[in-house]
Design a protein around this motif. Structure first.
Motif, PDB file in Angstrom:
ATOM      1  N   SER A  80      42.453  48.252  47.425  1.00 26.10           N
ATOM      2  CA  SER A  80      42.080  46.834  47.310  1.00 26.10           C
ATOM      3  C   SER A  80      42.904  45.746  48.132  1.00 26.10           C
ATOM      4  O   SER A  80      42.514  44.714  48.230  1.00 26.10           O
ATOM      5  CB  SER A  80      42.054  46.542  45.641  1.00 26.10           C
ATOM      6  N   ASP A  81      44.020  46.070  48.251  1.00 24.53           N
ATOM      7  CA  ASP A  81      45.157  45.135  49.028  1.00 24.53           C
ATOM      8  C   ASP A  81      44.951  45.644  50.499  1.00 24.53           C
ATOM      9  O   ASP A  81      45.048  44.341  51.380  1.00 24.53           O
ATOM     10  CB  ASP A  81      46.506  45.504  48.539  1.00 24.53           C
ATOM     11  N   MET A  82      44.386  46.757  51.132  1.00 23.51           N
ATOM     12  CA  MET A  82      44.436  46.956  52.403  1.00 23.51           C
ATOM     13  C   MET A  82      43.619  46.100  53.262  1.00 23.51           C
ATOM     14  O   MET A  82      44.053  45.763  54.397  1.00 23.51           O
ATOM     15  CB  MET A  82      43.918  48.370  52.437  1.00 23.51           C
ATOM     16  N   VAL A  83      42.549  45.803  52.647  1.00 22.53           N
ATOM     17  CA  VAL A  83      41.812  44.716  53.653  1.00 22.53           C
ATOM     18  C   VAL A  83      42.329  43.168  53.925  1.00 22.53           C
ATOM     19  O   VAL A  83      42.270  42.883  55.220  1.00 22.53           O
ATOM     20  CB  VAL A  83      40.368  44.425  52.589  1.00 22.53           C
ATOM     21  N   GLY A  84      42.996  42.775  53.058  1.00 17.77           N
ATOM     22  CA  GLY A  84      43.817  41.769  53.395  1.00 17.77           C
ATOM     23  C   GLY A  84      44.837  41.708  54.176  1.00 17.77           C
ATOM     24  O   GLY A  84      45.011  40.994  54.967  1.00 17.77           O
ATOM     25  N   VAL A  85      45.568  42.927  53.992  1.00 15.32           N
ATOM     26  CA  VAL A  85      46.497  43.286  55.029  1.00 15.32           C
ATOM     27  C   VAL A  85      46.094  43.464  56.420  1.00 15.32           C
ATOM     28  O   VAL A  85      46.523  42.907  57.425  1.00 15.32           O
ATOM     29  CB  VAL A  85      47.519  44.547  54.627  1.00 15.32           C
ATOM     30  N   LEU A  86      45.080  44.189  56.464  1.00 13.35           N
ATOM     31  CA  LEU A  86      44.231  44.391  57.903  1.00 13.35           C
ATOM     32  C   LEU A  86      43.971  43.110  58.328  1.00 13.35           C
ATOM     33  O   LEU A  86      43.940  42.925  59.580  1.00 13.35           O
ATOM     34  CB  LEU A  86      43.293  45.746  57.683  1.00 13.35           C
ATOM     35  N   ASN A  87      43.312  42.287  57.666  1.00 19.88           N
ATOM     36  CA  ASN A  87      42.795  41.119  58.160  1.00 19.88           C
ATOM     37  C   ASN A  87      44.235  40.241  58.799  1.00 19.88           C
ATOM     38  O   ASN A  87      43.715  39.654  59.718  1.00 19.88           O
ATOM     39  CB  ASN A  87      42.382  40.162  57.117  1.00 19.88           C
ATOM     40  N   GLU A  88      45.119  40.262  58.089  1.00 20.67           N
ATOM     41  CA  GLU A  88      46.023  39.540  58.869  1.00 20.67           C
ATOM     42  C   GLU A  88      46.750  40.227  60.047  1.00 20.67           C
ATOM     43  O   GLU A  88      46.826  39.425  61.184  1.00 20.67           O
ATOM     44  CB  GLU A  88      47.360  39.574  57.691  1.00 20.67           C
ATOM     45  N   LEU A  89      46.630  41.496  59.936  1.00 21.68           N
ATOM     46  CA  LEU A  89      47.069  42.081  61.382  1.00 21.68           C
ATOM     47  C   LEU A  89      45.945  41.925  62.337  1.00 21.68           C
ATOM     48  O   LEU A  89      46.340  41.719  63.600  1.00 21.68           O
ATOM     49  CB  LEU A  89      47.006  43.523  60.921  1.00 21.68           C
ATOM     50  N   VAL A  90      44.638  41.751  61.903  1.00 18.61           N
ATOM     51  CA  VAL A  90      43.671  41.898  63.003  1.00 18.61           C
ATOM     52  C   VAL A  90      43.656  40.165  63.696  1.00 18.61           C
ATOM     53  O   VAL A  90      43.656  39.963  64.918  1.00 18.61           O
ATOM     54  CB  VAL A  90      42.055  41.806  62.433  1.00 18.61           C
ATOM     55  N   GLU A  91      43.934  39.350  62.932  1.00 15.72           N
ATOM     56  CA  GLU A  91      44.045  37.991  63.115  1.00 15.72           C
ATOM     57  C   GLU A  91      45.282  37.819  64.140  1.00 15.72           C
ATOM     58  O   GLU A  91      45.141  36.891  64.894  1.00 15.72           O
ATOM     59  CB  GLU A  91      44.378  37.002  61.850  1.00 15.72           C
TER      60      GLU A  91
END
Length: 160
Positions: A80-91
């Motif tokens: 559930s936290d991975m999406v947020g982490v990945l969004n930050e890394l993609v940004e």
């Protein structure tokens, strides 16, 4: 409410922690973990990074591309936290999402060239922070300490 660290408040410059507490490995590990987390979190924040960024980038570098679920298992980050982490890394252009050719409903995450450069920077930052954390130990003691911690963690991970 009693603070967990109340017994460690300096009194005339000396810690007044009872010996029976200072001999408890669980307490020592807990207190060192608290200090380690603070040191690492603050140190990584100085380069606009978080522990989870490092975990994902290191996993991608070592094991190659993976799905969000695979990255969650590899890094210990809740799905559930991975999406947020990945969004930050993609940004930050540190990772890229691409459709999985075997299952178009799922994305594959790939480390970017910029992500590899950033990972090398984070390695250096963490090396320096670990030098600070383990300063009282000589290099041989540091290696032994890490080996012992690894053995303990491996044991408890396998039996849990």
């Amino acid at each position: 409410m009693i603070r967990a660290e109340a017994a460690d408040v300096p009194d005339d410059g000396a810690l007044k922690t009872p010996d029976r507490l200072r001999r408890r490995a669980s307490r020592l590990l807990s207190q060192l973990t608290t200090r380690s987390d603070r040191l690492i979190t603050e140190g990584l924040a100085q380069v606009n990074a978080r522990k989870w960024h490092y975990a994902v980038l290191a996993s991608l570098q070592e094991y190659g591309p993976g799905s969000q679920a695979e990255l969650s298992r590899r890094s210990g980050i809740y799905r559930s936290d991975m999406v947020g982490v990945l969004n930050e890394l993609v940004e930050r252009d540190l990772v890229e999402r691409a459709p999985d050719p075997g299952d178009r409903r799922r994305n594959i995450i790939v480390i970017s060239t910029q992500g590899r450069r950033h990972l090398r920077l984070l390695d250096k930052v963490l090396d320096d922070l670990h030098d600070e954390l383990l300063a009282p130990l000589c290099p041989a003691e540091r290696d032994q300490f890490v080996q012992l911690l690894t053995r303990l963690l491996d044991h408890h991970t396998q039996t849990s």
